[in-house]
Design a protein around this motif. Sequence first.
Motif, PDB file in Angstrom:
ATOM      1  N   ASP A  72       0.825  -1.216   0.000  1.00 58.83           N
ATOM      2  CA  ASP A  72       0.000   0.000   0.000  1.00 58.83           C
ATOM      3  C   ASP A  72       0.856   1.261   0.000  1.00 58.83           C
ATOM      4  N   GLY A  73       1.937   1.246  -0.789  1.00 52.31           N
ATOM      5  CA  GLY A  73       2.790   2.419  -0.928  1.00 52.31           C
ATOM      6  C   GLY A  73       3.815   2.605   0.174  1.00 52.31           C
ATOM      7  N   LYS A  74       3.889   1.690   1.144  1.00 49.56           N
ATOM      8  CA  LYS A  74       4.849   1.795   2.250  1.00 49.56           C
ATOM      9  C   LYS A  74       5.855   0.648   2.168  1.00 49.56           C
ATOM     10  N   THR A  75       7.099   0.953   2.547  1.00 49.54           N
ATOM     11  CA  THR A  75       8.159  -0.047   2.500  1.00 49.54           C
ATOM     12  C   THR A  75       8.007  -1.029   3.654  1.00 49.54           C
ATOM     13  N   ALA A  90      -0.042 -15.009   8.991  1.00 47.90           N
ATOM     14  CA  ALA A  90      -0.773 -13.915   8.358  1.00 47.90           C
ATOM     15  C   ALA A  90      -2.002 -13.539   9.184  1.00 47.90           C
ATOM     16  N   SER A  91      -2.299 -12.245   9.205  1.00 51.83           N
ATOM     17  CA  SER A  91      -3.504 -11.730   9.862  1.00 51.83           C
ATOM     18  C   SER A  91      -4.254 -10.841   8.877  1.00 51.83           C
ATOM     19  N   VAL A  92      -5.436 -10.396   9.293  1.00 48.53           N
ATOM     20  CA  VAL A  92      -6.239  -9.555   8.409  1.00 48.53           C
ATOM     21  C   VAL A  92      -5.486  -8.278   8.052  1.00 48.53           C
ATOM     22  N   GLU A  93      -4.635  -7.783   8.978  1.00 46.80           N
ATOM     23  CA  GLU A  93      -3.877  -6.565   8.716  1.00 46.80           C
ATOM     24  C   GLU A  93      -2.868  -6.732   7.586  1.00 46.80           C
ATOM     25  N   HIS A  94      -2.515  -7.972   7.259  1.00 44.47           N
ATOM     26  CA  HIS A  94      -1.571  -8.205   6.165  1.00 44.47           C
ATOM     27  C   HIS A  94      -2.239  -8.110   4.795  1.00 44.47           C
ATOM     28  N   SER A  95      -3.542  -7.987   4.739  1.00 38.70           N
ATOM     29  CA  SER A  95      -4.227  -7.825   3.455  1.00 38.70           C
ATOM     30  C   SER A  95      -3.859  -6.475   2.840  1.00 38.70           C
ATOM     31  N   GLY A  96      -3.715  -6.451   1.513  1.00 38.86           N
ATOM     32  CA  GLY A  96      -3.414  -5.199   0.839  1.00 38.86           C
ATOM     33  C   GLY A  96      -2.753  -5.434  -0.507  1.00 38.86           C
ATOM     34  N   SER A  97      -2.301  -4.341  -1.103  1.00 44.89           N
ATOM     35  CA  SER A  97      -1.649  -4.372  -2.417  1.00 44.89           C
ATOM     36  C   SER A  97      -0.138  -4.378  -2.221  1.00 44.89           C
ATOM     37  N   TYR A  98       0.492  -5.440  -2.693  1.00 43.76           N
ATOM     38  CA  TYR A  98       1.943  -5.603  -2.565  1.00 43.76           C
ATOM     39  C   TYR A  98       2.600  -5.451  -3.935  1.00 43.76           C
ATOM     40  N   TRP A  99       3.825  -4.956  -3.934  1.00 44.81           N
ATOM     41  CA  TRP A  99       4.656  -4.959  -5.139  1.00 44.81           C
ATOM     42  C   TRP A  99       6.111  -4.973  -4.696  1.00 44.81           C
ATOM     43  N   GLU A 117      -2.634  -8.396  -5.162  1.00 43.35           N
ATOM     44  CA  GLU A 117      -3.585  -8.266  -4.063  1.00 43.35           C
ATOM     45  C   GLU A 117      -3.514  -9.501  -3.168  1.00 43.35           C
ATOM     46  N   VAL A 118      -3.222  -9.294  -1.906  1.00 44.84           N
ATOM     47  CA  VAL A 118      -3.197 -10.377  -0.910  1.00 44.84           C
ATOM     48  C   VAL A 118      -4.410 -10.212  -0.008  1.00 44.84           C
ATOM     49  N   ARG A 119      -5.206 -11.275   0.117  1.00 43.37           N
ATOM     50  CA  ARG A 119      -6.420 -11.246   0.935  1.00 43.37           C
ATOM     51  C   ARG A 119      -6.316 -12.305   2.031  1.00 43.37           C
ATOM     52  N   VAL A 120      -6.424 -11.857   3.268  1.00 45.47           N
ATOM     53  CA  VAL A 120      -6.395 -12.756   4.421  1.00 45.47           C
ATOM     54  C   VAL A 120      -7.784 -12.744   5.050  1.00 45.47           C
ATOM     55  N   GLN A 121      -8.445 -13.884   5.055  1.00 45.54           N
ATOM     56  CA  GLN A 121      -9.807 -13.987   5.573  1.00 45.54           C
ATOM     57  C   GLN A 121      -9.776 -14.312   7.070  1.00 45.54           C
ATOM     58  N   GLY A 122     -10.541 -13.553   7.853  1.00 43.96           N
ATOM     59  CA  GLY A 122     -10.653 -13.817   9.278  1.00 43.96           C
ATOM     60  C   GLY A 122     -11.741 -14.820   9.565  1.00 43.96           C
ATOM     61  N   PRO A 123     -12.024 -15.094  10.848  1.00 40.45           N
ATOM     62  CA  PRO A 123     -13.102 -16.037  11.192  1.00 40.45           C
ATOM     63  C   PRO A 123     -14.455 -15.487  10.758  1.00 40.45           C
ATOM     64  N   SER A 124     -15.247 -16.338  10.093  1.00 38.14           N
ATOM     65  CA  SER A 124     -16.524 -15.888   9.536  1.00 38.14           C
ATOM     66  C   SER A 124     -17.730 -16.367  10.325  1.00 38.14           C
ATOM     67  N   SER A 125     -17.539 -17.237  11.297  1.00 29.51           N
ATOM     68  CA  SER A 125     -18.687 -17.744  12.066  1.00 29.51           C
ATOM     69  C   SER A 125     -18.250 -18.005  13.491  1.00 29.51           C
ATOM     70  N   LEU A 163     -11.274  -2.207   0.510  1.00 24.21           N
ATOM     71  CA  LEU A 163     -10.344  -1.189   0.979  1.00 24.21           C
ATOM     72  C   LEU A 163      -9.866  -0.358  -0.198  1.00 24.21           C
ATOM     73  N   PRO A 164      -9.663   0.928   0.009  1.00 22.03           N
ATOM     74  CA  PRO A 164      -9.174   1.758  -1.101  1.00 22.03           C
ATOM     75  C   PRO A 164      -7.759   1.353  -1.477  1.00 22.03           C
ATOM     76  N   VAL A 165      -7.530   1.253  -2.753  1.00 17.81           N
ATOM     77  CA  VAL A 165      -6.218   0.871  -3.269  1.00 17.81           C
ATOM     78  C   VAL A 165      -5.522   2.118  -3.774  1.00 17.81           C
ATOM     79  N   PHE A 166      -4.356   2.367  -3.238  1.00 18.44           N
ATOM     80  CA  PHE A 166      -3.575   3.524  -3.651  1.00 18.44           C
ATOM     81  C   PHE A 166      -2.428   3.053  -4.530  1.00 18.44           C
ATOM     82  N   CYS A 167      -2.243   3.745  -5.620  1.00 17.65           N
ATOM     83  CA  CYS A 167      -1.124   3.425  -6.492  1.00 17.65           C
ATOM     84  C   CYS A 167       0.175   3.774  -5.771  1.00 17.65           C
ATOM     85  N   PRO A 168       1.120   2.847  -5.670  1.00 19.92           N
ATOM     86  CA  PRO A 168       2.350   3.141  -4.935  1.00 19.92           C
ATOM     87  C   PRO A 168       3.164   4.219  -5.631  1.00 19.92           C
TER      88      PRO A 168
END
Length: 215
Positions: A72-75, A90-99, A117-125, A163-168
């Motif tokens: 997400d534009g951060k190193t 991995a946790s939900v906070e690790h979800s985001g746009s990587y490059w 795009e990395v998506r980490v799914q949390g507990p759903s039930s 989540l909003p995706v920002f171009c790095p």
Amino acid sequence: MKLGCGLTAWALYMFPAVLWAAQMLPELFPAPVLKASPSAELQEGSPVTLSCQTKLSPQRSATRLLFSFYKDGKTVRSRNLSSEFQIPTASVEHSGSYWCEAATEDSQVWKHSPQLEVRVQGPSSSPASPTLNPASQKSAAPETTSTEPPRPVPPLATPASELPVFCPPDPHLHHQMGILLKHMQDVRVILGHLVVELRDLSGHLKPESTKGAAK
């Protein structure tokens, strides 16, 4: 003086052609591709490894590359010889746009990958409530109801796609402009020395031509 001005104009005219010829040389390595293993979509608590994949040309196989990873534009990791970035849990906070970015040690050549795009799914039930023993159900009066309060349902994890995706931003844009300006300054210094030498040469030629005319 006219000769010096003409050479200066010729050098400035040929400078773009020299840059174009340099760009036509075989590339040192192609733009990297970022891949996730085992998958870019995973459950919370699972491990994931991001690999920045590229390959040096056979003629420059001895060149060492340094790899950086961004989210997400951060190193998240900067300039390392390893082309892999591991997330053990991995946790939900690790979800985001990587490059990722691959660069030579002198930072003269660098290229970055498309976003992944990395998506980490949390507990759903929520956990299932305990089942009552049939014997206790028979002994209980029909009008008796359970006094246990209902368990709260945990909130659903927000999908990473919302989540909003920002171009790095390009972290090396300023560095690239600095290199270009330095090359231009070097060319100006060379042209300045050339003009001075041409003036000295023309000064030596004028007395000789005057002596020849006098004879």
